[in-house]
Design a protein around this motif. Structure first.
Motif, mmCIF file in Angstrom:
data_model
loop_
_atom_site.group_PDB
_atom_site.id
_atom_site.type_symbol
_atom_site.label_atom_id
_atom_site.label_comp_id
_atom_site.label_asym_id
_atom_site.label_seq_id
_atom_site.Cartn_x
_atom_site.Cartn_y
_atom_site.Cartn_z
ATOM 1 N N TYR A 1 0.798 -1.233 0.000
ATOM 2 C CA TYR A 1 0.000 0.000 0.000
ATOM 3 C C TYR A 1 0.829 1.282 0.000
ATOM 4 N N ASP A 2 2.003 1.205 0.633
ATOM 5 C CA ASP A 2 2.840 2.401 0.789
ATOM 6 C C ASP A 2 3.238 2.903 -0.599
ATOM 7 N N GLY A 3 2.566 3.929 -1.047
ATOM 8 C CA GLY A 3 2.819 4.497 -2.366
ATOM 9 C C GLY A 3 1.706 4.196 -3.354
ATOM 10 N N GLU B 1 -1.932 4.733 6.320
ATOM 11 C CA GLU B 1 -1.409 5.140 7.634
ATOM 12 C C GLU B 1 -0.324 4.140 8.012
ATOM 13 N N GLN B 2 0.739 4.654 8.644
ATOM 14 C CA GLN B 2 1.887 3.774 8.898
ATOM 15 C C GLN B 2 2.097 3.499 10.381
ATOM 16 N N GLY B 3 1.074 3.793 11.174
ATOM 17 C CA GLY B 3 1.119 3.478 12.592
ATOM 18 C C GLY B 3 -0.274 3.061 13.037
ATOM 19 N N SER C 1 4.062 -1.035 8.719
ATOM 20 C CA SER C 1 4.399 -0.547 7.380
ATOM 21 C C SER C 1 5.863 -0.853 7.101
ATOM 22 N N HIS C 2 6.282 -0.696 5.850
ATOM 23 C CA HIS C 2 7.615 -1.115 5.403
ATOM 24 C C HIS C 2 7.815 -2.601 5.724
ATOM 25 N N SER C 3 6.784 -3.368 5.546
ATOM 26 C CA SER C 3 6.783 -4.806 5.838
ATOM 27 C C SER C 3 5.602 -5.407 5.087
ATOM 28 N N GLU D 1 11.474 7.064 -7.017
ATOM 29 C CA GLU D 1 12.436 6.845 -5.909
ATOM 30 C C GLU D 1 12.042 7.613 -4.644
ATOM 31 N N GLU D 2 10.815 7.350 -4.163
ATOM 32 C CA GLU D 2 10.389 8.000 -2.916
ATOM 33 C C GLU D 2 11.085 7.377 -1.720
ATOM 34 N N GLU D 3 11.280 6.061 -1.765
ATOM 35 C CA GLU D 3 11.824 5.373 -0.589
ATOM 36 C C GLU D 3 13.339 5.502 -0.480
ATOM 37 N N GLY D 4 13.997 5.859 -1.570
ATOM 38 C CA GLY D 4 15.459 5.818 -1.534
ATOM 39 C C GLY D 4 15.966 4.388 -1.424
HETATM 40 MN MN MN Z 1 7.587 4.248 2.777
#
Ligand code: MN
Ligand code: GLV
Ligand code: MN
Length: 405
Positions: free
Chosen positions: A97-99, A195-197, A377-379, A131-134
């Motif tokens: 979902y992130d992005g 949402e990431q939390g 998130s990031h998972s 390249e949002e995440e780097g």
């Molecule tokens: Mn992210």
């Protein structure tokens, strides 16, 4: 698979159809997470999918010479445009979902407005930032930093991925950098994001509006010592950078806890990376974030001091290099309040970085967060229900209708 029509029917079904089209792209069968690094094959396929979705909607696509894509409903030269969208790239083994949620929701919001017979009085643009995440080239929000001039084309173009490919090579050209003319044609940017939390988990609210992004950055620690034999080198004779690294990770955690801040070392490289060799070099990347800029500066300084003290004891050397820094972002308060009122949504700060945070210094910017029942998130465990994603689309469409009036 590309679709050849814009689906009709209930929003929930249309969300699922679009989501299922991109779901397999870049998914790792082992972890279930995504490997969608900027300008690699999966992300290029997503960009192609974006172009096709824009074509189906009669929206011409422009680029800014930095790898960012923009699909226009309305005249790209008209000005006063409202931009929405997000990014396709992921962290290694990141969530779905992130992005992408922000881009899929933006396309569906366009469909919602059209189905409702809304004719925007100014251009509505759907953007996909590169390249949002780097995750590939190391600097997050690289596309939006280039667009806004927060990084030079030379520096960005020379960034290299783990295989030594530069950003300029991956892009196929030197990035063109700041585009003040494009920025001046934007009246607002609204990024919808998962949402990431856990802030919305216990609230009766599928969406929230962002108030601020914590200042944050990435620092590279290079620890060097003496590579040597694990079996024959006496413990007293060692100059082992792994020890200095390990101590620094613990120090970062402690210093962050003392300040109510966040510090993470989530990436490490060891040379020569052999079980039976004392390392000659360890590189660790510190991600640090705090609610206040001074707290962040104090945190990083404290970790630097502790690492240097420990290096003296270990007979090693340590250097610290800032790789990226993002100042505190306070989103446009008037815009946030207006959106929160329109959506009857709570307003929250976040510790996560976003292209919206970069654009906010140049264009009135807001964010809409969609509830994430896992709070992760990031998972691969990152999640959102279809019903909440549909609520997110409805919320975004209302906001875009209001802003393009
Ligand atoms: Mn992210
Ligand atoms: C991006 O997601 C970040 O906060 O690092
Ligand atoms: Mn994101």
């Amino acid at each position: 698979m590309l679709t050849h029509t814009v689906e009709e029917g209930p929003l929930l079904n249309r969300f699922r159809t679009l989501w299922d089209e991109i779901a397999p792209i870049g998914r790792d069968p082992g972890s279930g997470g995504y490997l969608r690094f900027a300008l690699t094959e999966p992300e290029l396929r997503l960009r192609e999918w974006f172009r096709e979705q824009a074509r189906l909607r009669g929206m011409p696509v422009t680029t800014d010479g930095n790898g960012n894509l923009f699909a226009w409903w309305g005249d790209p030269d008209a000005g006063d445009a409202v931009l929405t969208g997000s990014h396709f790239d992921s962290v290694p083994h990141g969530g779905a979902y992130d992005g992408p949620l922000g881009i899929v929701s933006a396309l569906l919001a366009v469909d919602e407005l059209r189905a409702a017979g809304v004719a925007p009085a100014r251009p509505l643009v759907v953007g996909a930032f590169v390249e949002e995440e780097g995750g590939r080239f190391g600097v997050p929000c690289l596309g939006s930093r280039l667009l806004t001039g927060q990084i030079t084309p030379d520096r960005a173009g020379a960034l290299r991925d783990a295989a030594g490919v530069s950003f300029a090579e991956a892009l196929g050209d030197r990035p063109t950098g700041a585009d003040p003319a494009l920025l001046s044609r934007l009246a607002a940017f609204v990024e919808l994001h998962v949402e990431q939390g856990r802030a919305l988990v216990d609230q009766d609210a599928p969406v929230a509006v962002a108030s601020a992004i914590w200042p944050h950055g990435r620092w590279r620690f290079d620890f060097t010592g003496e590579g040597n034999h694990a079996g024959t080198t006496r413990m007293a004779d060692r100059r082992d950078p792994m020890l200095t690294y390990a101590f620094t990770v613990l120090a970062a955690n402690k210093e962050a806890r003392l300040r109510d801040a966040h510090a993470t070392v989530g990436r490490v490289a060891v040379e020569p990376n052999a079980t039976n060799a004392i390392p000659s070099r360890v590189t660790g990347w510190l991600d640090a974030r705090a609610a206040e800029p001074d707290t962040l500066t104090g945190l990083v300084e404290a970790v630097r001091t502790k690492a240097a003290e420990r290096a003296r004891r270990d007979g090693t050397e340590v250097t610290l290099t800032e790789e990226s820094a993002t100042p505190l972002v306070a989103f446009d308060g008037g815009l946030a309040d207006r959106l929160a009122g329109l959506l009857d949504a709570p307003v929250l700060p976040t510790g996560a970085g976003h292209d919206a945070g970069v654009l906010a210094a140049h264009v009135p910017t807001a964010m809409i967060f969609v509830r994430n029942p896992t709070g992760v998130s990031h998972s691969p465990a990152e999640s959102a229900t279809d019903a909440d994603c549909a609520a997110g689309v409805t919320a975004l469409a209302r906001v875009l209708e209001e802003l393009t009036r």
